[in-house]
Enzyme design. Structure first.
Site, PDB file in Angstrom:
ATOM      1  N   ASN A  98      78.073  34.981  26.246  1.00  0.00           N
ATOM      2  CA  ASN A  98      78.944  35.571  25.357  1.00  0.00           C
ATOM      3  C   ASN A  98      79.184  36.947  24.942  1.00  0.00           C
ATOM      4  O   ASN A  98      80.295  37.231  24.620  1.00  0.00           O
ATOM      5  CB  ASN A  98      78.831  34.663  23.901  1.00  0.00           C
ATOM      6  N   TYR A 129      89.400  46.071  30.206  1.00  0.00           N
ATOM      7  CA  TYR A 129      88.857  44.671  29.758  1.00  0.00           C
ATOM      8  C   TYR A 129      89.320  43.622  30.614  1.00  0.00           C
ATOM      9  O   TYR A 129      88.851  42.595  31.052  1.00  0.00           O
ATOM     10  CB  TYR A 129      89.339  44.584  28.325  1.00  0.00           C
TER      11      TYR A 129
END
Length: 263
Positions: A77, A142
């Site tokens: 994560n 990103y």
């Protein structure tokens, strides 16, 4: 749920919400985070084991997994999200984002497979993003990192699918965590909450699938969007404000987050 589940980047946000949800389901949860003080506090609050973890370091990740014990599930994560125009991205930001978001996921996956393949069972869940399949101005770095996670996860899944190991990607929409600090939501859309992603992860562990989009309705929209010409997709993005969200933001509101992700 009688599983041992390790979660990276779990001191806050989606990782913390997922740890809480899994603990409530009866799983044995182990969390790690590079913020040693925050992860220790989170572990004490949840009543789970917590360890410092730098996902870019093989030594640190190995120590984390050894401390976690015989894990059934690894949830990769940990991630960061620098935003702004591509011409303003520093080389340092680019390297750090790819090191954490991509190399960290790859490293965790490889280390988990070393432990799971001999047993012939296990589940690796990589938290990617809709940003891995939907590209947005101001989010190029990103976007690139999450697209890499989506591709890596699927290729790995195909490689080990006949050996008892599940490998899955979770693609959340904009979620109310520090990552979106100082930005607006798409017009007419509501951000997800970390608990929404956590619920999807819990369901995915119960019923493994290759990929899950949160919320599910956006997955259908993404698939349909691929049939539209570019001019239509761009018009839809402008209508939602996606052409400006990550270019016209409040830098003061992101100061604390930016300082933390840059170490």
């Amino acid at each position: 749920m009688s599983k041992v589940i390790a979660i990276t980047g779990a001191a806050r946000g989606i990782g913390l919400a997922t740890a809480r949800a899994l603990k409530e389901k009866g799983a044995t949860v182990v969390i790690g985070d590079i913020d040693e003080a925050a992860v220790k506090e989170a572990g004490e609050r949840l009543g789970v084991a917590a360890y410092p973890l730098d996902v870019t370091s093989r030594e640190s990740f190995t120590a984390f997994l050894e401390s976690a014990g015989r894990i059934d599930v690894l949830i990769n994560n940990a991630g960061i999200m620098p935003i702004g125009p591509v011409t303003g991205e520093s080389d340092a930001d680019a390297r750090r984002c790819l090191d954490i978001n991509v190399h960290g996921v790859m490293l965790g996956t490889k280390l988990a497979l070393e432990r799971m393949l001999p047993r012939g069972r296990g589940h690796i869940i990589n938290i990617a993003s809709l940003a891995g399949v939907l590209y947005t101005p101001g989010l190029a770095l990103y976007n690139a990192s999450k697209a890499a996670v989506v591709g890596f996860t699927e290729a790995t899944r195909l490689e080990v699918r006949d050996r008892g190991i599940h490998v899955s990607a979770v693609l959340p929409t904009f979620t109310n965590t520090e990552l979106v600090a100082g930005t607006a939501s798409p017009k007419g859309q509501k951000n997800a909450e970390p608990e929404d992603i956590a619920a999807a992860v819990v369901a995915l562990i119960g019923r493994p699938r290759p990929q899950v989009v949160v919320p599910a309705k956006l997955g259908r929209q993404v698939r349909l969007g691929g049939f539209f010409p570019d001019r239509v997709r761009q018009a839809m993005a402008r209508r939602l404000g996606l052409d400006k969200i990550f270019l016209e933001y409040d830098p003061d509101a992101r100061k604390a987050y930016d300082a933390r992700i840059r170490g």
